[in-house]
Write a protein that holds these residues in place. Structure first.
Motif: not given
Length: 494
Positions: A131, A164-165, A168-169, A172, A331, A335, A339, A341
């Motif tokens: 992460r 991350e929204t 995506k993780r 990946r 992925r 995008k 994301d 922050h």
């Protein structure tokens, strides 16, 4: 007189008598914040590096020394086999294909390179699962024309927490997992290639050694015929031309025997290279090549095609790479969603304590919506799909080609076996005729020569059948007559 500064703190006017007390409080607060910031920074820096660099220099002389030390009786090899294949007796009394395969699993440099690629792919999964770390921001500012009684310092502490929204993780991680599976299958394919090369070289060694013996016997018969013709020439029953032709045939047979022996030595050198050993590392090892003398029943064509299309390592590796391209496309599509922050913050602003919360660094899809990377990912997926189809077509072609080669070689073998049976009957007739005095010694030697030529033809046909069986095994990447030796789960420690 009392005044309020930005609604944060009630401060005395300059004319009041307790001004020094308020200034001291601001200075103390500043010092405490400074110490806390320094302590926090030191803590973060010390926690960043919990692993250390481990130097591992590579020396060409050291690698050469390691290769020189490779041997069949190495204690490291024995420990490797006992650890990963406890059901195998080690060292074996005779070195057959299965035993030499274990040696190659330990020493072969191609397998070591494939294991290194697999380790890289496994490490990439760790990277994919990470992460993003939060980012700490520290700022300081000093006001040069501050008002009396107010701290001139502004200290800021900002924490950027990325989120991350759109999964995506997960995409990946899925891509990395599929690539790791592909690397695992590539290692299995490399292991099969090593076994295939071993079988090819052992078959060549079997063929050349056997052929050398037969051709040596043929040279002896040709020399015997030369001696007989010399006597007949002296008695006037043969011509000088016949004797010369016979001598040439004897010389040719001798050259053929020497060439076969030379090629057998070259095959041993190639075999040692596949094993990762020196050329003389198994010069005194007892090789077991009896498996090539046995006939293997014709394999079912449908089972061969099915295994080639569904079970080959290269086909399954290509499919895993296609699934990785699917995850990569997902992925890139994800995008499109920016994301987040999160930015909690604290600021000491000239004596005022301020808490803040920012939602910043949000990418606005104004000029592009990630169309380019999405298009590239779609193209790579299409390329991966075409690669799978290409591998499937190759597997189908390999299976059919191997079956055609086997049927053709088997027909030639049957014809050679029939011819050998005929020549053996003729040899028996010539032997009985010699016993009865109906024929001379030369007729028997000629019959023996014809029988030997038939044996050579059958030996060559057997070699072709074994080659075709190797093609079938390569098409399936599966042995026909022995069990599949699995790769060890982890790279061997050396």
């Amino acid at each position: 007189m009392i005044r309020r500064d930005q609604g944060a703190r009630i401060l005395p006017s300059p004319s009041q008598s307790f001004e020094p007390r308020q200034s001291a409080r601001g200075t103390a607060t500043k010092r405490q914040l400074g110490k806390a910031a320094v302590a926090l920074l030191c803590l973060l820096l010390s926690s960043c590096a919990h692993q250390r660099y481990d130097p591992r220099p590579v020396s060409l002389d050291g690698i050469a020394s390691q290769i020189e030390a490779h041997s069949l009786d190495s204690p490291e090899l024995r420990a490797f086999v006992q650890a990963h294949y406890p059901d195998k007796a080690w060292p074996p009394a005779q070195w057959d294909l299965d035993a030499l395969t274990l040696v190659a699993f330990f020493y072969n440099p191609d397998l070591q390179a494939a294991r290194a690629r697999l380790a890289s792919a496994d490490a990439a999964q760790i990277t994919a699962a990470q992460r993003p770390n939060p980012v700490l921001g520290l700022s300081s500012q000093r006001t040069l024309n501050q008002m009396a009684g107010i701290s001139p310092w502004t200290l800021g502490l900002l924490l950027d927490i990325p989120i991350e929204t759109a999964g995506k993780r997960g995409y990946r991680m899925g891509e990395a997992a599929q690539l790791a599976q592909s690397a695992q299958l590539q290692l299995a394919g490399a292991a099969w290639d090593v076994r295939s090369q071993l079988r090819t070289q052992l078959l060549a060694l079997w063929s050349l050694s056997g052929k050398a013996q037969l051709v040596r016997r043929q040279a002896e018969l040709e020399q015997t015929l030369s001696t007989m013709l010399e006597k007949r020439l002296a008695e006037g029953y043969a011509s000088a031309w016949e004797l010369n032709q016979q001598r040439l045939a004897a010389l040719q047979s001798t050259r053929d025997a020497l060439a076969a022996e030379r090629d057998a030595l070259a095959a041993r050198v190639k075999l040692a290279a596949i094993l990762g050993l020196k050329a003389d590392a198994f010069a005194h090892a007892q090789l077991d090549l009896a498996a090539f003398d046995r006939q293997t029943p014709e394999p079912p064509a449908q089972a061969i095609r099915r295994q080639a299309l569904l079970g080959r390592a290269d086909v399954r590796s290509g499919l895993a790479q296609y699934e990785a391209s699917q995850a990569a496309l997902q992925r890139e599509v994800a995008k499109q969603y920016p994301d987040l922050h999160l930015g909690p913050a604290y600021t000491f602003d000239q004596g005022a304590d301020k808490l803040g919360f920012d939602l910043s660094n949000i990418e606005l899809p104004i000029f592009n919506r990630n169309e380019g990377p999405i298009a590239e990912a779609r193209a790579r997926r299409q390329e991966a799909e075409a690669k799978v189809r290409q591998l499937e077509a190759k597997a189908f072609f390999d299976a059919d080609s191997a079956l055609v080669a086997y049927h053709g070689a088997h027909a030639i073998f049957q014809q050679a076996a029939t011819q050998l049976a005929v020549q053996r009957r003729q040899l028996g007739v010539a032997g009985r005729a010699l016993e009865l005095g109906a024929d001379d010694r030369m007729a028997l030697v000629l019959a023996e020569k014809a029988e030997l030529a038939a044996r050579l033809a059958q030996f060559d046909a057997t070699f072709q059948v074994q080659q075709a069986l190797g093609q079938i095994e390569d098409a399936m990447q599966l042995p026909l007559t022995s069990t599949m030796i699995p790769l060890p789960p982890n790279p061997p420690a050396k």
